[in-house]
Scaffold this motif. Structure first.
Motif, PDB file in Angstrom:
ATOM      1  N   GLU A 330      14.187   8.537   5.062  1.00 16.59           N
ATOM      2  CA  GLU A 330      14.669   9.716   4.234  1.00 16.59           C
ATOM      3  C   GLU A 330      16.239  10.124   4.412  1.00 16.59           C
ATOM      4  O   GLU A 330      17.070   9.944   3.100  1.00 16.59           O
ATOM      5  N   ARG A 361       8.329   0.994   2.462  1.00 10.75           N
ATOM      6  CA  ARG A 361       8.253   1.274   1.596  1.00 10.75           C
ATOM      7  C   ARG A 361       8.395   1.024  -0.347  1.00 10.75           C
ATOM      8  O   ARG A 361       9.843   0.358  -0.127  1.00 10.75           O
ATOM      9  N   GLY A 363      10.028   2.352  -2.471  1.00 11.85           N
ATOM     10  CA  GLY A 363      11.447   2.983  -2.699  1.00 11.85           C
ATOM     11  C   GLY A 363      12.400   2.147  -2.116  1.00 11.85           C
ATOM     12  O   GLY A 363      14.159   1.948  -3.067  1.00 11.85           O
ATOM     13  N   ASP A 395       5.880   5.092  -1.986  1.00 12.99           N
ATOM     14  CA  ASP A 395       6.558   6.296  -1.590  1.00 12.99           C
ATOM     15  C   ASP A 395       6.100   7.956  -1.755  1.00 12.99           C
ATOM     16  O   ASP A 395       4.531   7.692  -2.301  1.00 12.99           O
ATOM     17  N   ALA A 425       1.357  10.220   0.932  1.00 13.78           N
ATOM     18  CA  ALA A 425       1.842   8.304   0.290  1.00 13.78           C
ATOM     19  C   ALA A 425       0.012   8.619  -0.584  1.00 13.78           C
ATOM     20  O   ALA A 425      -1.188   8.811  -0.058  1.00 13.78           O
TER      21      ALA A 425
END
Length: 535
Positions: A330, A361, A363, A395, A425
């Motif tokens: 993140e 992932r 995203g 995501d 998720a």
């Protein structure tokens, strides 16, 4: 034990008394009806004790004879009550085991031996027997009758609540649960149902009072109560954010104080502080929440804390978040988004690729595709990244009872359960089971070479491999004379077999499995004989 000690003390005192009299001899003279009686002091004392004991025995006999009718009636009454309780116990066990016939029989037997006003369990056994017999209407009537008895009121409300749940009438079920919770807030089933009703209607204050009552009665632990209060206060702040900013701010700050790691509380508290131009305090709240658990909403709000900031300022704030939580996907994604807005493509690409390495992932691939399109405009690479995004895991999102939401909500839209949404998720796609190695070239499949000598058909099937590009389908002459050239066996080679070719019989018959019915000889005779088969 105390009675034994008291008895021993009395005997010891009497012994001491008689010993004291024996050590002090004396005489007693009694004149009665013209006669004089002279005895020793010890004999006189023993006579007095014997007279007292005789009087007590006579009195006990007279009292026993006087109370004998009551004693006999009480004996039979106790015996009758014991039989009734035995029948009641057997009936409760039968009801628990699901034996409706025995439960009904023991209910009638217990009702004859014990009055229902003396033992409320008979009413419960009667209602349970009706439920086992399928008489739900009669059971509801019995539960409604229990509401008039203060001792049985909660039991009646519980029975009516379960019947309403069975019929699917949630309004009636919550009504009975609310009445039970008002009388006894320590009841878990009543408190939970009432809490769902209050949160469903948006009565956050009433829900907070109920949680406080649960905490005071020690129905739930302190941590669980703080978690529920944080959720309810966050929901209250979201509801009042546009109408009463001060009340919303107070609720959000209290929720953040109870659970600093709860991202929705931190976001709504910081948002309210930013609206009141308290950027410093709001930023501290977001930084504390980011240290506890990085969340994309925290990163988005933190980087855009001041609307007038330039894109480079937002990039610096994103890098500050990255310093607080290093080696996290993140953090890299937050810096990559801010760098993309600032047109710093090298930093954006580096951080997006780092995020993919840490957490592959969807995203991250989509962000990398945006970077590729903005920097080079290479549509081929963009489509390749988009295809990888389709195969990558999804995501994290807010998920509750199978519902995926981009925004947090205090209750589940399916069951109405409080604090049902979790940041995780969602369920994986079927395509994610495919391992993404599309860039690896496939190895060529070798052709099966035919033997140089006479062909003997083996028992079993001939597996045919797909023809790969570049495989020759025509025969090539060999420079070496006197040697036969071997060509690969393909489907075209089988199709070009001459009609007058001699059929080859199999070397041995296939063994039939026990559960294999085989081929009917009549059906096999009807089919034309083929020289070659391609399975």
């Amino acid at each position: 034990m105390i009675r034994i000690l008291a008895f021993l003390a009395v005997v010891f005192a009497l012994g001491l008394g008689f010993a004291w009299l024996a050590d002090r001899p004396g005489e007693m003279l009694v004149t009665f009806n013209g006669y004089q009686y002279q005895v020793s002091l010890m004999v006189a004392a023993v006579a007095v004790v014997a007279v007292v004991a005789a009087v007590m025995i006579v009195w006990w006999v007279i009292k026993a004879l006087w109370n004998s009718p009551y004693t006999i009636s009480r004996y039979f009454r106790v015996r009758r009550r014991d039989r009734g309780y035995q029948a009641l116990s057997t009936g409760m066990i039968a009801a628990g085991a699901g034996d409706g016939a025995l439960a009904r029989k023991k209910t009638k037997e217990a009702a004859k031996l014990i009055r229902s006003d003396q033992e409320p369990l008979i009413q419960l056994l009667d209602a349970q027997a009706s439920l086992l017999e399928g008489d739900h209407e009669g059971a509801r009537e019995k539960f409604e009758t229990m509401l008039d008895d203060p001792e049985m009121r909660l039991l009646g409300l519980r029975g009516l609540y379960l019947e309403a749940e069975r019929l699917g009438d949630r309004n009636a079920a919550r009504h009975y649960a609310g009445r039970a919770a008002a009388v006894a807030p320590q009841l878990a089933w009543a408190a939970e149902s009432t809490l769902e009703d209050l949160t469903g209607r948006g009565d956050w204050d009433g829900a907070l009072k109920l949680v406080d009552a649960q905490k005071s009665t020690r129905q739930i632990e302190r941590d669980a109560a703080n978690r529920r209060r944080a959720v309810l206060l966050t929901a209250k702040a979201q509801a009042l954010i546009d109408s009463d900013a001060n009340a919303a701010r107070a609720a959000a700050l209290e929720a953040n104080r109870l659970r600093p790691d709860f991202a929705p509380a931190a976001v709504v508290a910081a948002k309210l502080l930013f609206r009141q131009n308290d950027v410093r305090k709001g930023s501290k709240i977001l930084e504390a929440g980011w240290k506890a658990e990085p969340h994309p909403e925290i990163a988005e709000l933190y980087t855009h804390a001041r609307p007038g900031d330039a894109v480079l300022d937002r990039l610096n704030r994103a890098k500050k978040l990255q310093e607080l939580k290093k080696n996290h996907a993140e953090s890299s994604l937050a810096v990559a988004r801010a760098a993309l807005d600032a047109q710093d493509f090298s930093t954006a690409r580096r951080e997006a690729e780092a995020a993919i390495r840490m957490d592959r992932r969807e995203g991250a691939y989509l962000l990398l595709a945006d970077i590729e399109e903005a920097e080079t405009g290479d549509q081929g690479k963009v489509r390749q990244l988009l295809s990888k995004a389709v195969r990558a895991p999804r995501d994290p999102a807010w998920v509750a009872d199978g519902v995926v939401s981009e925004r947090w909500a205090p209750v589940s839209p399916i069951t109405g359960r409080l604090d049902a949404f979790e940041w995780r998720a969602p369920m994986e796609r079927l395509g994610q089971l495919i391992d993404g190695h599309e860039d690896t070239p496939e190895a060529p499949v070798p052709a099966i070479a035919a033997p140089a000598g006479p062909v003997q058909e083996r028992a079993g099937t001939i597996e045919h491999t797909a023809e790969t590009p570049g495989t020759a389908t025509e025969e090539k002459t060999d420079d070496r004379a006197g040697e036969d050239h071997v060509t690969p066996i393909t489907a075209a080679a089988f199709a070009q077999v001459p009609e007058d070719a001699e059929a080859v019989e199999p070397a041995q018959e296939l063994t039939r499995l026990p559960d294999d019915p085989g081929v009917d000889p009549d059906d096999a005779a009807d089919k034309s004989t083929r020289r070659f088969r391609l399975f």
